[in-house]
Design a protein around this motif. Structure first.
Motif, PDB file in Angstrom:
ATOM      1  N   ASP A 167       8.923  -8.069  -8.833  1.00 24.57           N
ATOM      2  CA  ASP A 167       8.647  -6.626  -9.454  1.00 24.57           C
ATOM      3  C   ASP A 167       8.708  -5.790  -8.205  1.00 24.57           C
ATOM      4  O   ASP A 167       7.918  -6.021  -7.162  1.00 24.57           O
ATOM      5  CB  ASP A 167       7.326  -6.919  -9.899  1.00 24.57           C
ATOM      6  CG  ASP A 167       6.861  -5.537 -10.538  1.00 24.57           C
ATOM      7  OD1 ASP A 167       7.513  -4.351 -10.311  1.00 24.57           O
ATOM      8  OD2 ASP A 167       5.840  -5.549 -11.387  1.00 24.57           O
TER       9      ASP A 167
ATOM     10  N   ALA B 134       7.751  -2.788  -7.768  1.00 23.93           N
ATOM     11  CA  ALA B 134       6.821  -2.142  -7.523  1.00 23.93           C
ATOM     12  C   ALA B 134       5.668  -2.949  -7.105  1.00 23.93           C
ATOM     13  O   ALA B 134       4.465  -2.399  -6.740  1.00 23.93           O
ATOM     14  CB  ALA B 134       6.456  -1.367  -8.767  1.00 23.93           C
ATOM     15  N   ALA B 135       5.465  -4.255  -7.449  1.00 28.69           N
ATOM     16  CA  ALA B 135       4.379  -4.809  -7.027  1.00 28.69           C
ATOM     17  C   ALA B 135       4.543  -5.948  -5.995  1.00 28.69           C
ATOM     18  O   ALA B 135       3.802  -6.787  -5.445  1.00 28.69           O
ATOM     19  CB  ALA B 135       3.896  -5.801  -8.171  1.00 28.69           C
ATOM     20  N   THR B 136       5.766  -6.021  -5.267  1.00 32.36           N
ATOM     21  CA  THR B 136       6.151  -7.023  -4.320  1.00 32.36           C
ATOM     22  C   THR B 136       5.968  -6.359  -2.788  1.00 32.36           C
ATOM     23  O   THR B 136       6.548  -5.579  -2.739  1.00 32.36           O
ATOM     24  CB  THR B 136       7.574  -7.523  -4.483  1.00 32.36           C
ATOM     25  OG1 THR B 136       7.709  -8.130  -5.905  1.00 32.36           O
ATOM     26  CG2 THR B 136       7.890  -8.530  -3.335  1.00 32.36           C
TER      27      THR B 136
ATOM     28  N   ALA C  23       7.137   6.625  -7.241  1.00 35.63           N
ATOM     29  CA  ALA C  23       6.142   5.481  -6.388  1.00 35.63           C
ATOM     30  C   ALA C  23       6.352   5.517  -5.140  1.00 35.63           C
ATOM     31  O   ALA C  23       7.466   6.186  -4.630  1.00 35.63           O
ATOM     32  CB  ALA C  23       6.564   3.787  -6.838  1.00 35.63           C
TER      33      ALA C  23
END
Length: 208
Positions: A4, A6-8, A146
């Motif tokens: 992901d 945005a989440a890695t 982001a």
């Protein structure tokens, strides 16, 4: 493996350039209202449609100015030219990517001869076997959402004229893409030209 973006932690955005490859290079020439010429390569470039004939290229905002000189010039004049980059033109193309001050003529920087266009003001790369004169259709602005993202511009242009080196045009009017050895962009600083080739006919419905 699933990632992901945005989440890695430590996610490398350059991964996308490695996956979506090889990519054609749009060598874009522009001119501003004061007659200053710019030439820069963009690997986020492609043909959008043939009827109407439309191409696109995009780029992120640079760190040292509000937007790249190419975008600024296109906004001002509404015109640009795409020049096909060949294997033999890889070194001049690379030189033209130098982050030079606004107003620098990258044709001179890369030792390239200019050729006059027909329906737009920006000059063409004389050594390129194919150049397409374009009129701006629209610029789509993509805002960051982001941390770590940058502002991007996607430019769409209608092709209003095409210049071809006759050595690469056959009797039927077909352009010999393979013969020009087009340069493509891979990941990082890796470039390539035409590799393995196969001819696949269009499939037709089976008739038992």
């Amino acid at each position: 493996m699933f990632l992901d973006p945005a989440a890695t932690p430590g996610f490398k955005r350059t991964l996308f350039n490695a996956i979506v490859a090889p990519r054609p290079i749009g060598w874009i020439s522009t001119i501003n209202g004061r007659g200053q010429v710019n030439l820069a390569p963009f690997s986020h470039f492609n043909l959008v449609s043939t009827a109407p004939p439309v191409v696109m290229f995009s780029c992120n905002a640079p760190a040292d100015r509000a937007e790249k000189d190419t975008i600024a010039n296109v906004r001002e004049t509404g015109e640009f030219v795409t020049n096909l980059v060949t294997w033999n033109l890889r070194e001049p193309m690379n030189l033209s990517s130098f982050n030079a001050p606004y107003g620098t003529d990258e044709f001179e920087l890369a030792g390239l001869e200019k050729a006059q266009s027909t329906r737009v003001k920006p000059p063409r790369v004389a050594a390129s076997p194919a150049s397409m004169e374009c009129k701006l259709l629209r610029i789509v602005e993509i805002e960051p959402t982001a941390p770590g993202e940058t502002f991007s511009n996607v430019v769409f242009g209608r092709i209003v004229g095409v210049h071809l080196d006759e050595r690469f045009v056959d009797a039927d009017g077909r352009f010999d893409t393979i013969g020009t050895e087009p340069l493509t962009r891979l990941d990082g600083n890796n470039y390539a030209t035409v590799g393995r080739i196969d001819v696949l006919g269009r499939p037709s419905p089976r008739r038992d």
